[in-house]
Motif scaffolding. Structure first.
Motif, PDB file in Angstrom:
ATOM      1  N   UNK A  92       0.816  -1.216   0.000  1.00  0.00           N
ATOM      2  CA  UNK A  92       0.000   0.000   0.000  1.00  0.00           C
ATOM      3  C   UNK A  92       0.852   1.270   0.000  1.00  0.00           C
ATOM      4  N   UNK A  93       2.149   1.115  -0.212  1.00  0.00           N
ATOM      5  CA  UNK A  93       3.017   2.280  -0.324  1.00  0.00           C
ATOM      6  C   UNK A  93       3.276   2.966   1.002  1.00  0.00           C
ATOM      7  N   UNK A  94       3.326   4.308   0.972  1.00  0.00           N
ATOM      8  CA  UNK A  94       3.680   5.091   2.159  1.00  0.00           C
ATOM      9  C   UNK A  94       2.758   6.297   2.297  1.00  0.00           C
ATOM     10  N   UNK A  95       2.316   6.524   3.524  1.00  0.00           N
ATOM     11  CA  UNK A  95       1.445   7.652   3.860  1.00  0.00           C
ATOM     12  C   UNK A  95       2.198   8.573   4.822  1.00  0.00           C
ATOM     13  N   UNK A  96       2.098   9.865   4.579  1.00  0.00           N
ATOM     14  CA  UNK A  96       2.766  10.838   5.442  1.00  0.00           C
ATOM     15  C   UNK A  96       1.744  11.767   6.089  1.00  0.00           C
ATOM     16  N   UNK A  97       1.977  12.110   7.341  1.00  0.00           N
ATOM     17  CA  UNK A  97       1.200  13.138   8.032  1.00  0.00           C
ATOM     18  C   UNK A  97       2.060  14.383   8.143  1.00  0.00           C
ATOM     19  N   UNK A  98       1.560  15.496   7.582  1.00  0.00           N
ATOM     20  CA  UNK A  98       2.316  16.743   7.571  1.00  0.00           C
ATOM     21  C   UNK A  98       1.522  17.819   8.315  1.00  0.00           C
ATOM     22  N   UNK A  99       2.243  18.625   9.114  1.00  0.00           N
ATOM     23  CA  UNK A  99       1.579  19.586  10.009  1.00  0.00           C
ATOM     24  C   UNK A  99       1.295  20.927   9.347  1.00  0.00           C
ATOM     25  N   UNK A 100       0.568  20.890   8.244  1.00  0.00           N
ATOM     26  CA  UNK A 100       0.040  22.107   7.624  1.00  0.00           C
ATOM     27  C   UNK A 100      -1.096  21.716   6.698  1.00  0.00           C
ATOM     28  N   UNK A 101      -1.791  22.701   6.186  1.00  0.00           N
ATOM     29  CA  UNK A 101      -2.815  22.455   5.183  1.00  0.00           C
ATOM     30  C   UNK A 101      -2.162  22.593   3.813  1.00  0.00           C
ATOM     31  N   UNK A 102      -1.555  21.503   3.364  1.00  0.00           N
ATOM     32  CA  UNK A 102      -0.871  21.514   2.074  1.00  0.00           C
ATOM     33  C   UNK A 102      -1.829  21.925   0.954  1.00  0.00           C
ATOM     34  N   UNK A 103      -1.309  22.621  -0.070  1.00  0.00           N
ATOM     35  CA  UNK A 103       0.118  22.821  -0.378  1.00  0.00           C
ATOM     36  C   UNK A 103       0.794  23.977   0.361  1.00  0.00           C
ATOM     37  N   UNK A 104       0.111  24.585   1.325  1.00  0.00           N
ATOM     38  CA  UNK A 104       0.742  25.650   2.106  1.00  0.00           C
ATOM     39  C   UNK A 104       1.756  25.057   3.086  1.00  0.00           C
ATOM     40  N   UNK A 105       2.875  25.752   3.232  1.00  0.00           N
ATOM     41  CA  UNK A 105       3.888  25.451   4.236  1.00  0.00           C
ATOM     42  C   UNK A 105       4.465  24.043   4.131  1.00  0.00           C
ATOM     43  N   UNK A 106       4.976  23.730   2.959  1.00  0.00           N
ATOM     44  CA  UNK A 106       5.763  22.513   2.814  1.00  0.00           C
ATOM     45  C   UNK A 106       7.113  22.726   3.493  1.00  0.00           C
ATOM     46  N   UNK A 107       7.682  21.657   4.041  1.00  0.00           N
ATOM     47  CA  UNK A 107       9.016  21.783   4.616  1.00  0.00           C
ATOM     48  C   UNK A 107       9.080  21.379   6.076  1.00  0.00           C
ATOM     49  N   UNK A 108      10.223  21.664   6.693  1.00  0.00           N
ATOM     50  CA  UNK A 108      10.516  21.148   8.016  1.00  0.00           C
ATOM     51  C   UNK A 108      10.033  21.965   9.187  1.00  0.00           C
ATOM     52  N   UNK A 109       9.507  23.184   8.959  1.00  0.00           N
ATOM     53  CA  UNK A 109       9.091  24.022  10.091  1.00  0.00           C
ATOM     54  C   UNK A 109       7.713  24.644   9.866  1.00  0.00           C
ATOM     55  N   UNK A 110       6.708  23.858   9.479  1.00  0.00           N
ATOM     56  CA  UNK A 110       5.390  24.442   9.193  1.00  0.00           C
ATOM     57  C   UNK A 110       4.687  24.989  10.419  1.00  0.00           C
ATOM     58  N   UNK A 111       4.920  24.407  11.578  1.00  0.00           N
ATOM     59  CA  UNK A 111       4.249  24.863  12.799  1.00  0.00           C
ATOM     60  C   UNK A 111       4.842  26.190  13.254  1.00  0.00           C
ATOM     61  N   UNK A 112       6.168  26.260  13.295  1.00  0.00           N
ATOM     62  CA  UNK A 112       6.826  27.509  13.667  1.00  0.00           C
ATOM     63  C   UNK A 112       6.414  28.643  12.730  1.00  0.00           C
TER      64      UNK A 112
ATOM     65  N   UNK B   6      -0.231  26.960  -5.728  1.00  0.00           N
ATOM     66  CA  UNK B   6      -0.575  27.442  -4.388  1.00  0.00           C
ATOM     67  C   UNK B   6       0.476  27.083  -3.337  1.00  0.00           C
ATOM     68  N   UNK B   7       1.532  26.418  -3.747  1.00  0.00           N
ATOM     69  CA  UNK B   7       2.523  25.934  -2.787  1.00  0.00           C
ATOM     70  C   UNK B   7       3.318  27.071  -2.155  1.00  0.00           C
ATOM     71  N   UNK B   8       3.489  26.991  -0.826  1.00  0.00           N
ATOM     72  CA  UNK B   8       4.410  27.866  -0.098  1.00  0.00           C
ATOM     73  C   UNK B   8       5.318  26.973   0.729  1.00  0.00           C
ATOM     74  N   UNK B   9       6.392  27.561   1.264  1.00  0.00           N
ATOM     75  CA  UNK B   9       7.406  26.726   1.901  1.00  0.00           C
ATOM     76  C   UNK B   9       7.777  27.233   3.305  1.00  0.00           C
TER      77      UNK B   9
END
Length: 312
Positions: free
Chosen positions: A102-122, A198-201
């Motif tokens: 079933x591949x790989x699923x990721x949980x990311x702490x932003x409402x993608x595509x906004x705030x991609x990257x390692x510090x979305x919460x900060x 719409x992507x931001x980083x």
């Protein structure tokens, strides 16, 4: 009926919360992959990740590759239906992402595509956002660019720090994952490609970004400071020494002081004048010293700082 087998990859407390829920729900965790132990704190003591601590507590199989790109073949022999990742901290090689059926699923702490990257919460707090969220997505080679299957929103309170927001997002993310995992396994999950326009980083906080600019409006200064609490902790400079701000509040009020002047104690906080108000510092740490509450600091060296200026 037996639950599906999952390889979990994650490192900080938010990932630990996700892993806990998977275990509570009865999923079989065949392997936990987390970052190597790191030196932290003033004494630079070797510290294990929150995920490692939990894995050891539960007796789960554990793997800590220094460089997963060079060591991922050890994971390829592990039986799993799915990889679940959350804030792991290294790029996962493409062959490994395709390894489980079933591949790989990721949980990311932003409402993608906004705030991609390692510090979305900060960054969500620093830029003054009122809402963020968690995104459940298919993992692919490009950073946080996979197709989205589910999202949930989380409000950002004016008093939230990065730490309290991480706590909110951890609970929301665990709920999101547990709700939607069955659809991954039964083949009914729908994945929608992200709108690249719409992507931001939100790249990992740099040392330069840890310095707080006191020559901004009070809201921006406050957001910057609280967005770095409890880590990496922002700082200002006084007499060429770093002053870390571990707890802050804001007071919006017009005044005639120049930006950066320490004007005294207001509501038990050390009041630093900025445009449109005061940054009230409740916990402070002078370079080379232990952190302390503002009143104790003021009763010591702080009184000598009265009506002097922090660097701007």
């Amino acid at each position: 009926m037996e639950k599906e087998k999952i390889i979990f990859m994650g490192t900080p407390p938010i990932a630990k919360t996700i892993l806990e829920r998977l275990v509570e729900e009865g999923y079989e965790i065949t392997l936990v992959v987390t970052q190597p132990d790191r030196k932290s704190g003033r004494k630079q003591q070797l510290t294990m990740s929150a995920v490692k601590s939990y894995a050891l507590e539960k007796g789960l199989s554990l793997f800590q590759p220094q460089n997963i790109k060079q060591e991922y073949m050890q994971i390829m022999n592990v039986d799993a239906d799915l990889i679940v990742t959350c804030a792991y901290g290294q790029f996962v090689p493409d062959p490994l992402l395709r390894h489980p059926r079933f591949g790989a699923i990721n949980l990311h702490a932003s409402l993608l595509p906004k705030l991609r990257g390692g510090a979305p919460v900060h960054k969500a707090i620093i830029q003054g956002d009122a809402v963020t969220g968690m995104t459940m997505m298919r993992m692919e080679k490009r950073m946080d660019a996979g197709a989205i299957m589910a999202q949930c929103s989380v409000m950002i309170d004016e008093k939230d720090t990065a730490g309290t927001l991480f706590d909110k997002l951890a609970v929301a993310g665990a709920d999101l994952l547990i709700t939607h995992l069955p659809s991954v396994f039964d083949g009914t999950a729908v994945f929608i490609e992200q709108d690249e326009a719409q992507a931001t980083f939100a790249y990992t906080i740099t040392p330069e970004e840890e310095k707080i600019d006191l020559n901004q409006d009070i809201r921006d200064v406050y957001n910057h400071a609280r967005g770095l609490i409890p880590f990496p902790v922002g700082y200002i400079m006084h007499d060429r020494k770093k002053v870390k701000l571990h707890s802050v509040r804001k007071m919006e009020k017009e005044h005639e002081y120049p930006a950066g002047e320490f004007v005294g104690m207001i509501e038990n906080g050390m009041a630093i004048a900025v445009k449109g108000g005061y940054l009230l510092v409740d916990e402070i740490q002078l370079e080379g010293k232990k952190r302390t509450d503002a009143r104790s600091f003021y009763n010591g060296i702080g009184k000598q700082w009265l009506h002097t200026s922090f660097d701007i």
